[in-house]
Design a protein around this motif. Sequence first.
Motif, PDB file in Angstrom:
ATOM      1  N   ARG A  17      25.547  57.998  -9.510  1.00 33.44           N
ATOM      2  CA  ARG A  17      25.220  57.523 -10.154  1.00 33.44           C
ATOM      3  C   ARG A  17      24.414  56.740 -11.066  1.00 33.44           C
ATOM      4  NH1 ARG A  17      26.527  62.343 -10.159  1.00 33.44           N
ATOM      5  NH2 ARG A  17      28.313  63.269 -10.243  1.00 33.44           N
ATOM      6  N   PRO A  18      23.553  56.629  -9.684  1.00 29.68           N
ATOM      7  CA  PRO A  18      21.699  56.223 -10.180  1.00 29.68           C
ATOM      8  C   PRO A  18      20.811  57.447 -11.346  1.00 29.68           C
ATOM      9  CG  PRO A  18      21.241  56.660  -8.293  1.00 29.68           C
ATOM     10  CD  PRO A  18      22.425  57.536  -9.077  1.00 29.68           C
ATOM     11  N   LYS A  19      19.801  55.798 -12.246  1.00 29.07           N
ATOM     12  CA  LYS A  19      19.252  56.770 -12.547  1.00 29.07           C
ATOM     13  C   LYS A  19      18.079  57.553 -12.918  1.00 29.07           C
ATOM     14  CE  LYS A  19      19.072  54.593 -16.726  1.00 29.07           C
ATOM     15  NZ  LYS A  19      18.020  52.744 -17.864  1.00 29.07           N
ATOM     16  N   SER A  20      17.565  56.939 -11.337  1.00 26.10           N
ATOM     17  CA  SER A  20      16.807  58.188 -10.432  1.00 26.10           C
ATOM     18  C   SER A  20      16.904  57.626  -9.177  1.00 26.10           C
ATOM     19  CB  SER A  20      15.501  58.096 -11.090  1.00 26.10           C
ATOM     20  OG  SER A  20      15.189  56.778 -10.743  1.00 26.10           O
ATOM     21  N   LEU A  21      16.998  58.624  -8.433  1.00 26.28           N
ATOM     22  CA  LEU A  21      16.532  57.892  -6.834  1.00 26.28           C
ATOM     23  C   LEU A  21      15.449  59.038  -5.831  1.00 26.28           C
ATOM     24  CD1 LEU A  21      18.604  57.491  -4.699  1.00 26.28           C
ATOM     25  CD2 LEU A  21      19.583  59.734  -4.478  1.00 26.28           C
ATOM     26  N   LYS A  22      14.857  57.704  -5.666  1.00 28.75           N
ATOM     27  CA  LYS A  22      13.800  59.207  -4.701  1.00 28.75           C
ATOM     28  C   LYS A  22      13.611  57.818  -3.702  1.00 28.75           C
ATOM     29  CE  LYS A  22      11.565  60.272  -8.673  1.00 28.75           C
ATOM     30  NZ  LYS A  22      11.069  62.056  -8.822  1.00 28.75           N
ATOM     31  N   ILE A  23      13.130  58.536  -2.113  1.00 27.41           N
ATOM     32  CA  ILE A  23      13.315  58.713  -1.456  1.00 27.41           C
ATOM     33  C   ILE A  23      11.340  58.006  -0.903  1.00 27.41           C
ATOM     34  CG2 ILE A  23      13.167  58.722   1.090  1.00 27.41           C
ATOM     35  CD1 ILE A  23      16.094  59.065   0.035  1.00 27.41           C
ATOM     36  N   CYS A  24      11.220  56.966  -0.143  1.00 29.40           N
ATOM     37  CA  CYS A  24       9.533  57.080   0.858  1.00 29.40           C
ATOM     38  C   CYS A  24      10.201  56.674   2.261  1.00 29.40           C
ATOM     39  CB  CYS A  24       9.503  55.563  -0.536  1.00 29.40           C
ATOM     40  SG  CYS A  24       8.089  54.977   0.330  1.00 29.40           S
ATOM     41  N   THR A  25       9.261  57.305   2.675  1.00 29.48           N
ATOM     42  CA  THR A  25       9.384  56.770   4.471  1.00 29.48           C
ATOM     43  C   THR A  25       7.824  56.520   4.970  1.00 29.48           C
ATOM     44  OG1 THR A  25      10.179  57.506   6.536  1.00 29.48           O
ATOM     45  CG2 THR A  25       9.469  59.381   4.974  1.00 29.48           C
ATOM     46  N   LEU A  26       7.471  55.799   5.524  1.00 27.60           N
ATOM     47  CA  LEU A  26       6.468  55.803   6.106  1.00 27.60           C
ATOM     48  C   LEU A  26       6.159  56.992   7.103  1.00 27.60           C
ATOM     49  CD1 LEU A  26       4.308  53.681   6.642  1.00 27.60           C
ATOM     50  CD2 LEU A  26       5.387  53.246   9.105  1.00 27.60           C
ATOM     51  N   LEU A  27       6.869  57.457   8.170  1.00 26.21           N
ATOM     52  CA  LEU A  27       7.057  59.091   8.514  1.00 26.21           C
ATOM     53  C   LEU A  27       7.358  59.986   8.615  1.00 26.21           C
ATOM     54  CD1 LEU A  27       6.813  56.943  11.905  1.00 26.21           C
ATOM     55  CD2 LEU A  27       4.583  56.865  10.483  1.00 26.21           C
ATOM     56  N   ASP A  28       6.823  61.369   8.626  1.00 27.44           N
ATOM     57  CA  ASP A  28       7.111  61.940   8.393  1.00 27.44           C
ATOM     58  C   ASP A  28       6.933  63.322   9.552  1.00 27.44           C
ATOM     59  OD1 ASP A  28       8.545  64.667   7.429  1.00 27.44           O
ATOM     60  OD2 ASP A  28       6.994  64.783   6.407  1.00 27.44           O
ATOM     61  N   LYS A  29       7.934  63.806  10.008  1.00 32.76           N
ATOM     62  CA  LYS A  29       7.868  65.138  10.986  1.00 32.76           C
ATOM     63  C   LYS A  29       8.849  65.869  10.911  1.00 32.76           C
ATOM     64  CE  LYS A  29       8.745  62.159  15.555  1.00 32.76           C
ATOM     65  NZ  LYS A  29       9.399  62.124  16.661  1.00 32.76           N
ATOM     66  N   PRO A  30       7.763  66.493   9.778  1.00 33.02           N
ATOM     67  CA  PRO A  30       7.948  68.135   9.225  1.00 33.02           C
ATOM     68  C   PRO A  30       8.345  69.367  10.650  1.00 33.02           C
ATOM     69  CG  PRO A  30       5.433  67.808   9.013  1.00 33.02           C
ATOM     70  CD  PRO A  30       6.585  66.061   9.893  1.00 33.02           C
ATOM     71  N   THR A  31       7.812  69.107  12.159  1.00 36.73           N
ATOM     72  CA  THR A  31       8.109  69.519  12.489  1.00 36.73           C
ATOM     73  C   THR A  31       9.747  70.298  12.378  1.00 36.73           C
ATOM     74  OG1 THR A  31       7.186  68.834  14.398  1.00 36.73           O
ATOM     75  CG2 THR A  31       6.049  70.159  13.794  1.00 36.73           C
ATOM     76  N   ARG A  32      10.114  68.504  13.548  1.00 36.32           N
ATOM     77  CA  ARG A  32      11.428  69.041  13.266  1.00 36.32           C
ATOM     78  C   ARG A  32      12.412  69.081  12.949  1.00 36.32           C
ATOM     79  NH1 ARG A  32      13.808  66.827  18.410  1.00 36.32           N
ATOM     80  NH2 ARG A  32      14.830  64.916  17.047  1.00 36.32           N
ATOM     81  N   ARG A  33      12.503  69.737  11.339  1.00 38.04           N
ATOM     82  CA  ARG A  33      13.108  69.744  10.523  1.00 38.04           C
ATOM     83  C   ARG A  33      13.894  70.503  10.384  1.00 38.04           C
ATOM     84  NH1 ARG A  33      11.137  66.420   8.159  1.00 38.04           N
ATOM     85  NH2 ARG A  33       9.703  66.488   6.572  1.00 38.04           N
ATOM     86  N   LEU A  34      15.723  69.973   9.721  1.00 40.88           N
ATOM     87  CA  LEU A  34      16.448  70.616   9.996  1.00 40.88           C
ATOM     88  C   LEU A  34      17.482  71.514   8.662  1.00 40.88           C
ATOM     89  CD1 LEU A  34      18.584  69.709  13.271  1.00 40.88           C
ATOM     90  CD2 LEU A  34      16.992  72.060  13.694  1.00 40.88           C
ATOM     91  N   VAL A  35      16.659  70.873   7.258  1.00 46.06           N
ATOM     92  CA  VAL A  35      16.741  70.657   6.132  1.00 46.06           C
ATOM     93  C   VAL A  35      15.779  70.928   5.485  1.00 46.06           C
ATOM     94  CG1 VAL A  35      19.908  70.236   6.787  1.00 46.06           C
ATOM     95  CG2 VAL A  35      18.104  68.381   6.353  1.00 46.06           C
ATOM     96  N   ASP A  36      15.825  71.947   4.623  1.00 46.60           N
ATOM     97  CA  ASP A  36      14.715  71.852   3.711  1.00 46.60           C
ATOM     98  C   ASP A  36      14.878  70.988   2.562  1.00 46.60           C
ATOM     99  OD1 ASP A  36      12.952  72.807   2.688  1.00 46.60           O
ATOM    100  OD2 ASP A  36      14.101  74.398   1.353  1.00 46.60           O
ATOM    101  N   LEU A  37      14.792  69.846   3.143  1.00 46.18           N
ATOM    102  CA  LEU A  37      14.286  68.293   2.109  1.00 46.18           C
ATOM    103  C   LEU A  37      13.277  67.713   2.365  1.00 46.18           C
ATOM    104  CD1 LEU A  37      17.194  66.173   2.320  1.00 46.18           C
ATOM    105  CD2 LEU A  37      16.838  67.294   0.057  1.00 46.18           C
ATOM    106  N   GLU A  38      12.356  67.094   1.362  1.00 42.89           N
ATOM    107  CA  GLU A  38      11.361  66.243   1.506  1.00 42.89           C
ATOM    108  C   GLU A  38      11.060  64.735   0.971  1.00 42.89           C
ATOM    109  OE1 GLU A  38       8.879  66.897   3.880  1.00 42.89           O
ATOM    110  OE2 GLU A  38      10.059  69.199   4.090  1.00 42.89           O
ATOM    111  N   ALA A  39      10.371  64.076   1.457  1.00 44.03           N
ATOM    112  CA  ALA A  39      10.690  62.646   1.047  1.00 44.03           C
ATOM    113  C   ALA A  39      10.099  62.982  -0.460  1.00 44.03           C
ATOM    114  CB  ALA A  39      10.646  61.073   2.051  1.00 44.03           C
ATOM    115  N   ASP A  40       9.678  62.087  -0.997  1.00 45.97           N
ATOM    116  CA  ASP A  40       9.292  61.989  -2.263  1.00 45.97           C
ATOM    117  C   ASP A  40       7.675  61.206  -1.933  1.00 45.97           C
ATOM    118  OD1 ASP A  40      11.310  63.073  -4.967  1.00 45.97           O
ATOM    119  OD2 ASP A  40      12.125  61.249  -3.188  1.00 45.97           O
ATOM    120  N   TYR A  41       7.842  60.060  -1.371  1.00 50.10           N
ATOM    121  CA  TYR A  41       6.502  59.324  -1.042  1.00 50.10           C
ATOM    122  C   TYR A  41       6.508  59.328   0.079  1.00 50.10           C
ATOM    123  CZ  TYR A  41       7.058  57.580  -5.293  1.00 50.10           C
ATOM    124  OH  TYR A  41       6.940  57.589  -7.043  1.00 50.10           O
ATOM    125  N   VAL A  42       5.212  59.434   1.194  1.00 55.85           N
ATOM    126  CA  VAL A  42       5.618  59.559   2.867  1.00 55.85           C
ATOM    127  C   VAL A  42       4.364  59.110   2.592  1.00 55.85           C
ATOM    128  CG1 VAL A  42       5.163  61.576   4.216  1.00 55.85           C
ATOM    129  CG2 VAL A  42       6.075  61.976   2.223  1.00 55.85           C
TER     130      VAL A  42
END
Length: 188
Positions: free
Chosen positions: A128-153
């Motif tokens: 139960r954080p007040k907000s929860l965001k993800i920042c990733t340096l790199l993103d390989k969208p072609t490899r995705r198995l679940v429909d999720l994106e980081a907030d900052y890429v």
Amino acid sequence: MSAWQKHLDENIEEILIDEQMLAKRVNELAKEISAAYQTLDIDELVVIGVLRGSVIFMSDLIRRLILPVTIDFLAISSYTKGTRTSGTVRILKDIAESITDKHVLVIEDIVDTGLTLQCLLDLLGARRPKSLKICTLLDKPTRRLVDLEADYVGFQIPDKFVVGYGLDYEGHYRQVPYIGVLKPEAYQ
Ligand code: PRP
């Protein structure tokens, strides 16, 4: 030329993202993140690094945040070392402080299948954080198995084996200051 430099020359096929590009993009991300949280007028942003790949990116990023930041670290066992499809991770080292009612930004080096990200969101979201965001340096969208994106890429990259700036192959290359593509002969 040192033996290490020679090793890099022989094993790195291409520099995908050089030091200048990394610094520029980290700066942009820090500005974007600072602006987003400044509008919320928060008194603490808990930045959580997912060990070990995120440490170099995280240390560069947090020094550019114009926000009250505290840091913590989480180590998880990767499903890739077990079965690829189970998609569950185990906590090897938990964060030190409670995140309940706090603004949390998780730092990753790369989102690939997205399974780790999914587990992280479940694990940390349950606290139960007040907000929860993800920042990733790199993103390989072609490899995705679940429909999720980081907030900052930082960068979307093609499906190539990359090392450096925190990313490893069998524990090595994390200290390389750029993101390089490893030659297939080096890992096959
Ligand atoms: C890497 C990376 C992410 C995960 C991404 O961790 O740091 O946590 O894989 O992959 P996914 O989107 O397919 O789940 P790794 O297990 O290589 O550990 P490391 O950070 O210690 O290098």
